[in-house]
Design an enzyme around this catalytic site. Structure first.
Site, PDB file in Angstrom:
ATOM      1  N   TYR A  53      45.518  22.403 107.605  1.00 21.09           N
ATOM      2  CA  TYR A  53      44.197  22.825 108.069  1.00 21.09           C
ATOM      3  C   TYR A  53      43.483  21.688 108.791  1.00 21.09           C
ATOM      4  CZ  TYR A  53      42.224  20.204 104.133  1.00 21.09           C
ATOM      5  OH  TYR A  53      41.873  19.207 103.265  1.00 21.09           O
ATOM      6  N   SER A  94      43.926  14.119 102.983  1.00 22.56           N
ATOM      7  CA  SER A  94      43.020  14.579 104.031  1.00 22.56           C
ATOM      8  C   SER A  94      42.763  13.376 104.932  1.00 22.56           C
ATOM      9  CB  SER A  94      41.719  15.087 103.425  1.00 22.56           C
ATOM     10  OG  SER A  94      40.841  15.454 104.463  1.00 22.56           O
ATOM     11  N   ARG A  98      36.059  21.125 155.558  1.00 21.69           N
ATOM     12  CA  ARG A  98      35.634  21.460 154.203  1.00 21.69           C
ATOM     13  C   ARG A  98      36.468  20.709 153.181  1.00 21.69           C
ATOM     14  NH1 ARG A  98      36.254  27.832 153.940  1.00 21.69           N
ATOM     15  NH2 ARG A  98      34.687  27.591 152.283  1.00 21.69           N
ATOM     16  N   CYS A 109      39.669  15.746 108.040  1.00 20.67           N
ATOM     17  CA  CYS A 109      38.246  16.036 107.873  1.00 20.67           C
ATOM     18  C   CYS A 109      37.374  15.108 108.714  1.00 20.67           C
ATOM     19  CB  CYS A 109      37.855  15.946 106.399  1.00 20.67           C
ATOM     20  SG  CYS A 109      38.079  14.312 105.705  1.00 20.67           S
ATOM     21  N   LYS A 131      40.414  25.311 147.120  1.00 22.02           N
ATOM     22  CA  LYS A 131      39.932  26.075 148.271  1.00 22.02           C
ATOM     23  C   LYS A 131      41.074  26.358 149.237  1.00 22.02           C
ATOM     24  CE  LYS A 131      35.760  24.854 149.476  1.00 22.02           C
ATOM     25  NZ  LYS A 131      34.858  23.817 150.002  1.00 22.02           N
ATOM     26  N   HIS A 169      21.806  26.077 143.675  1.00 21.99           N
ATOM     27  CA  HIS A 169      22.418  24.948 142.968  1.00 21.99           C
ATOM     28  C   HIS A 169      22.061  24.970 141.483  1.00 21.99           C
ATOM     29  CE1 HIS A 169      22.583  20.725 141.531  1.00 21.99           C
ATOM     30  NE2 HIS A 169      23.705  20.712 142.230  1.00 21.99           N
ATOM     31  N   GLY A 219      28.903  21.776 145.097  1.00 24.93           N
ATOM     32  CA  GLY A 219      27.867  20.907 145.627  1.00 24.93           C
ATOM     33  C   GLY A 219      28.206  19.431 145.596  1.00 24.93           C
ATOM     34  N   MET A 221      30.942  17.839 147.036  1.00 22.21           N
ATOM     35  CA  MET A 221      31.559  17.295 148.230  1.00 22.21           C
ATOM     36  C   MET A 221      30.921  18.004 149.427  1.00 22.21           C
ATOM     37  SD  MET A 221      33.947  15.564 146.502  1.00 22.21           S
ATOM     38  CE  MET A 221      35.285  15.215 147.609  1.00 22.21           C
ATOM     39  N   ARG A 273      37.511  31.993 144.361  1.00 22.55           N
ATOM     40  CA  ARG A 273      37.935  31.171 143.227  1.00 22.55           C
ATOM     41  C   ARG A 273      37.531  31.901 141.952  1.00 22.55           C
ATOM     42  NH1 ARG A 273      33.416  26.660 144.589  1.00 22.55           N
ATOM     43  NH2 ARG A 273      31.665  28.069 144.500  1.00 22.55           N
TER      44      ARG A 273
HETATM   45  P1  ADP Z   1      31.308  24.216 149.102  1.00 22.52           P
HETATM   46  O1  ADP Z   1      32.585  23.715 148.532  1.00 22.52           O
HETATM   47  O2  ADP Z   1      30.156  23.323 148.879  1.00 22.52           O
HETATM   48  O3  ADP Z   1      31.063  25.644 148.738  1.00 22.52           O
HETATM   49  P2  ADP Z   1      32.343  25.142 151.600  1.00 22.52           P
HETATM   50  O4  ADP Z   1      33.439  24.387 152.238  1.00 22.52           O
HETATM   51  O5  ADP Z   1      32.731  26.374 150.893  1.00 22.52           O
HETATM   52  O6  ADP Z   1      31.508  24.179 150.681  1.00 22.52           O
HETATM   53  O7  ADP Z   1      31.315  25.472 152.730  1.00 22.52           O
HETATM   54  C1  ADP Z   1      30.070  25.991 152.453  1.00 22.52           C
HETATM   55  C2  ADP Z   1      29.772  27.188 153.314  1.00 22.52           C
HETATM   56  O8  ADP Z   1      29.909  26.876 154.669  1.00 22.52           O
HETATM   57  C3  ADP Z   1      30.714  28.351 153.094  1.00 22.52           C
HETATM   58  O9  ADP Z   1      30.343  29.128 152.030  1.00 22.52           O
HETATM   59  C4  ADP Z   1      30.551  29.104 154.375  1.00 22.52           C
HETATM   60  O10 ADP Z   1      29.434  29.949 154.306  1.00 22.52           O
HETATM   61  C5  ADP Z   1      30.305  28.020 155.376  1.00 22.52           C
HETATM   62  N1  ADP Z   1      31.540  27.772 156.131  1.00 22.52           N
HETATM   63  C6  ADP Z   1      32.514  26.910 155.859  1.00 22.52           C
HETATM   64  N2  ADP Z   1      33.509  26.996 156.777  1.00 22.52           N
HETATM   65  C7  ADP Z   1      33.130  27.958 157.635  1.00 22.52           C
HETATM   66  C8  ADP Z   1      33.730  28.532 158.818  1.00 22.52           C
HETATM   67  N3  ADP Z   1      34.923  28.145 159.238  1.00 22.52           N
HETATM   68  N4  ADP Z   1      33.042  29.501 159.429  1.00 22.52           N
HETATM   69  C9  ADP Z   1      31.838  29.898 158.991  1.00 22.52           C
HETATM   70  N5  ADP Z   1      31.220  29.405 157.929  1.00 22.52           N
HETATM   71  C10 ADP Z   1      31.862  28.445 157.240  1.00 22.52           C
HETATM   72 MG    MG Z   2      32.127  27.159 149.087  1.00 22.08          MG
END
Ligand code: ADP
Ligand code: MG
Ligand code: MG
Length: 881
Positions: free
Chosen positions: A851, A764, A93, A831, A23, A455, A102, A104, A337
């Site tokens: 092989y 083999s 984040r 094998c 990220k 999710h 989902g 972390m 990503r």
């Molecule tokens: P995950 O790794 O679970 O996707 P993120 O760190 O991407 O978590 O955060 C999830 C969501 O939180 C992001 O998709 C975004 O919508 C919101 N978010 C995170 N940081 C910011 C920020 N600085 N301003 C506004 N929204 C944010």
């Molecule tokens: Mg995200």
């Protein structure tokens, strides 16, 4: 710099993934190519590792470094922490090197306190928004950083709504929210025995610590285990200034893929919600709008967004998964990503990107995880059966595939069902990371809520599992374990079927058939075959398996196990008579009955394989495996053989062994009873002569002797076999070419391979037995304790799954060297199960084998892994996980 632990977004780049996490590296990259990213900075993965070394504390110089970067952000935005006019708020984040959806937790709106909330109200002119943000922040911070259960807050919110007689959060006014904030702070005090932290710096430190600690939460550990991600990488932390998608009708938040992640279609695919923040879209709280609808609501922003997605895709040369937020009609990008995709989409995207001249064939080949191909080879619903099936509901086609199973409503029930050998479908209101193990065990997943990026949808696509999400026509009652739909009720344990490509839910079980492998898949596999050097054969015991393997691209049979043919209902009596015979004469009589059956088997297998080589292994397992064990069965066998029950029972007891895997099996059987191998050899050669007569001149059977440990064993058995072959040649007055070789599966054979090669024309590697005997792990018992080795980190993977290259591989290396010394052109193959496991295939390539051989369904996987092995050697392309 050695002790630099914090990087501003200007300082990073996409190449710095291992230090900044995925990220962070991509936030930096987007900043530097001029896309609108709210300013911020990244605390490195190295800092996370240091944090654990420091006994889970943030050390003073790190805090100074963080403050320095924070000051820079404050200056850029002209905002300050705790400001009563224009406060700075940030998100904290997590960001590991490999994306872990989902797994972390992210904290939004950090920096809010009793003062800043007033500042936020003032600077935005929106008091309601300010207090709404504050109550969200207290809840999120308490939950993520302080482990105070969410329900403590949620129940207060529900109560408040009930008292006011309203349905939605949005119906609460600023006075309600203010009151709620006070109640929330009280909860915090009750739980933590101290006031809710008012100092933003303290909030930030606690949040950073929580992210670092969440690296080792159980959900994250399970995800890493499932995806082979090492546990010692650590996570980075991104601190980023907030933008607000929840400021009203001109704001919103969303996620989009630059192409369709289910089938790869080159068309923007995504969803957004107006007046919403952060996780609202992903969590499936409200049903979101399709991305194309943004065009009507905010045309300017939409076209800006489309441009940004194109720019990103060209820049990264891959399909991107993008998170964005709109604050008062201003677009901000918050994440990009490589998008997770189904195997079907992965192939289509890779082939399209080559056709669009964005990537080379080599890069396309490296983009596909070999194991992912598995998804494409598996059965789909039989069209007629599907047409007749009763449709019960339609949801979103979240992850393609066809699944039938009994429904269960809780992850642990699915896990239990799997243990009982049942196929099941996990049915949930919506899934959360706690459901991961159930999702793994289920055939498919059905949720009532959530969108295409919920999710359930994201995780299912990543796993290649069939999923229908957001099926709002059904009501899922998790407590009483029923689905209610229209006037019907479907109870726990009843069958349903899911079509993940159409989003359709059916009642009952639907039969399945093989999919067609054409189009881009075929094109892609042709490229794969252009690159690889290793041949790929299959392990197949029946004409049906052999034919299937040919469809999947097998270039021969590397292992045909003759014993599987013995278990056939019609043959087992003769096999049993052969085993319990006490005289040679009796045994020969039984063998004579088996001969025509074996000959027919081999003929049909040669036929299915056409010109391709076939290696047949002579009988391998301990004989008593074929014998009846219950008194009833023994009685009927005794009758058919015209001998006394007691005598037969004694004979069977005689044959029992303490340690059958190291007992009377393999070539050792032929030392005692040469006539068994003679019969099998006769069947192999006669079938070859028959098929030669029918026009297949090139037939070249390869006869393989198992479990050789010493060249003298091989000499003895080979002499017997060759005598029999000569007999057949004389009787038929005809000849075929043939090879006689051996398995290398006893360690002694590996280290005396120079001697073995004087007799053997091919080797083999039987890596299952070689691992068993090399490690001294009984294959039948190791399951019980190897899981402890894995959970305690002693082994990353069981050596029965992934070849132990260092030790067992060393034995192979020695055998290859010694074997070639004696016989320069000796044919070499593998094998064991490892022949279809990508990292082991790569090892076999480096070892110079001719092989690999694996089960039919793994043939395409091995082909791809073999091509990747060549590309890895020549260029330095790294695989983006
Ligand atoms: P995950 O790794 O679970 O996707 P993120 O760190 O991407 O978590 O955060 C999830 C969501 O939180 C992001 O998709 C975004 O919508 C919101 N978010 C995170 N940081 C910011 C920020 N600085 N301003 C506004 N929204 C944010
Ligand atoms: Mg995200
Ligand atoms: Mg073996």
């Amino acid at each position: 710099m050695d002790n630099k632990f914090v990087y501003s977004f200007h300082e990073g780049s996409k190449e710095m993934k291992s230090l900044l996490g995925g990220k962070g590296a991509n936030l930096a990259e987007m900043t530097n190519i001029g896309l609108p990213v709210p300013p911020g900075f990244t605390i490195t993965t190295k800092a996370c590792i240091n944090f654990y070394d420091e006994g889970k504390t943030l050390w003073p110089s790190l805090i100074d470094e963080i403050k320095l970067h924070l000051a820079e952000v404050e200056k850029t935005l002209n905002k300050r922490f705790s400001d009563e006019e224009n406060p700075l708020l940030v998100s904290v984040r997590s960001g590991a090197v490999f994306s872990m959806p989902g797994m972390m937790d992210t904290i939004l709106n950090l920096g809010l306190n009793d003062k800043a909330v007033k500042g936020l109200a003032k600077s935005t002119g929106n008091e309601r928004f300010a207090y709404d943000s504050y109550r969200r922040f207290i809840q999120m911070f308490s939950d993520v950083a302080m482990e105070i259960p969410k329900v403590r807050f949620e129940s207060l919110l529900e109560e408040m709504k009930e008292n006011k007689g309203v349905h939605n959060d949005t119906d609460l006014d600023s006075e309600d929210l203010k009151a709620l904030v006070e109640m929330y702070k009280k909860v915090y005090f009750e739980e933590k025995h101290e006031e809710f932290p008012q100092d933003p710096m303290k909030q930030l430190e606690l949040a950073i610590k929580a992210v670092f600690e969440s690296w080792n939460n159980p959900r994250a550990m399970i995800y890493r285990k499932l995806n082979d991600i090492p546990h010692d990488l650590g996570t980075a932390v991104n601190v980023q200034s907030m933008v607000f998608g929840n400021m009203g009708d001109k704001s919103g938040t969303g996620v989009a893929f630059t192409r369709n992640p289910a089938d790869g279609e080159n068309k923007l695919f995504g969803e957004f919600l107006i007046n919403a923040q952060g996780e609202d879209v992903v969590a499936g709280i409200r049903t979101p709008n399709e991305i194309s609808e943004l065009k009507d609501i905010m045309p300017e922003v939409y076209s800006q967004f489309v441009d940004a997605t194109k720019k990103l895709e060209h820049h990264y040369k891959d399909m991107q998964d993008i998170e964005f937020t709109i604050e008062n009609e201003r677009l901000f990008l918050l994440q990009t990503r490589a998008g997770k995709r189904t195997a079907h989409a992965a192939i289509n995207v890779a082939v399209d990107l080559v056709d669009e001249n964005l990537i080379s064939k080599e890069e396309a080949i490296m983009r596909i995880e070999p194991n992912q191909l598995d998804q494409l080879l598996h059965p789909m619903f039989e069209p007629k059966a599907l047409a007749d099936a009763q449709i019960i509901a339609k949801g979103l086609p979240a992850s393609p595939g066809a699944a039938s199973g009994k429904i269960y409503f809780h992850a642990e029930d699915v896990v239990a069902a799997k243990a009982r050998g049942e196929k099941s479908i996990l049915v949930r209101q919506e899934t959360s990371p706690e459901d991961i193990e159930g999702m793994v065990a289920a055939e498919g997943i059905l949720t009532a809520r959530g969108g295409m990026t919920s999710h359930a949808a994201v995780v299912a696509r990543g796993m290649g599992k069939c999923c229908v999400a957001g099926c709002s026509e059904i009501r899922v009652d998790e407590a009483s374990k029923v689905i209610k739909v229209k006037n019907e009720i479907i109870k726990e344990g009843e069958f349903i079927s899911l079509d993940g490509s159409a989003g359709t839910v059916y009642r009952g079980e639907i039969i399945k058939i093989q999919p067609e492998l054409s189009g881009n898949f075929e094109k892609f596999m042709t490229w794969v075959d252009e690159f690889r050097r290793l041949k790929v054969r299959t392990n197949a015991d029946t004409p049906k398996d052999a034919a299937q393997a040919v469809v999947f691209g097998a270039e021969g049979i590397g292992l045909c196990r003759t014993e599987h043919m013995f278990f056939d209902e019609k043959r087992i009596p003769a096999v049993r008579r052969m085993i319990v015979s006490t005289t040679l004469e009796e045994r020969k009589k039984a063998l004579d009955e088996l001969l025509p059956m074996q000959r027919k088997d081999f003929y049909e297998i040669y036929e299915a394989m056409g010109e391709r080589p076939v290696t047949v292994r002579l009988l391998d397992p301990p004989l008593h495996e074929f014998l009846p064990h219950g008194d009833e069965d023994i009685k009927s066998l005794a009758e058919s053989m015209n001998i006394a029950f007691e005598d037969l029972k004694d004979r069977i007891e005689d044959l029992a062994e303490f340690n059958p895997m190291l007992g009377h099996r393999g070539c050792r059987l032929a030392v005692t009873y040469p006539e068994i191998y003679r019969m099998q050899t006769r069947a192999i050669i006669e079938a070859a002569l028959d098929i030669k007569k029918s026009g297949m001149e090139s037939i070249l059977p390869e006869i393989m002797i198992p479990l050789i440990g010493d060249v003298v064993e091989l000499k003895y058995v080979k002499k017997e076999i060759e005598e029999e072959i000569q007999l057949v040649f004389e009787e038929r007055n005809d000849k075929v070419n043939y090879l006689i070789g051996t398995m290398i599966e006893v360690p002694r054979a590996a280290i005396t391979a120079d001697e073995i090669a004087t007799e053997a024309e091919f080797f083999s590697f039987g890596t299952n037995d070689l691992t068993q005997m090399g490690y001294g792990f009984s294959r039948d018992d190791a399951g019980k304790f190897l899981s402890d080795y894995e959970s305690k980190g002693i082994f990353e993977k069981s050596p029965f799954e992934v070849l132990d290259q260092k030790g067992i591989g060393k034995l192979m290396e020695i055998a290859v060297d010694l074997g070639k010394k004696t016989r320069a052109n000796i044919k070499l193959g593998i094998c064991g199960e490892h022949g279809g496991e990508p990292s082991s295939v790569e090892f076999c390539h480096r070892l110079g084998l001719d092989y690999v051989s694996c089960s039919p369904y793994r043939v395409p996987i091995a082909r791809l892994a073999a091509a990747q092995a060549v590309i890895k050697e020549s260029v330095n392309v790294t695989r983006d996980k």
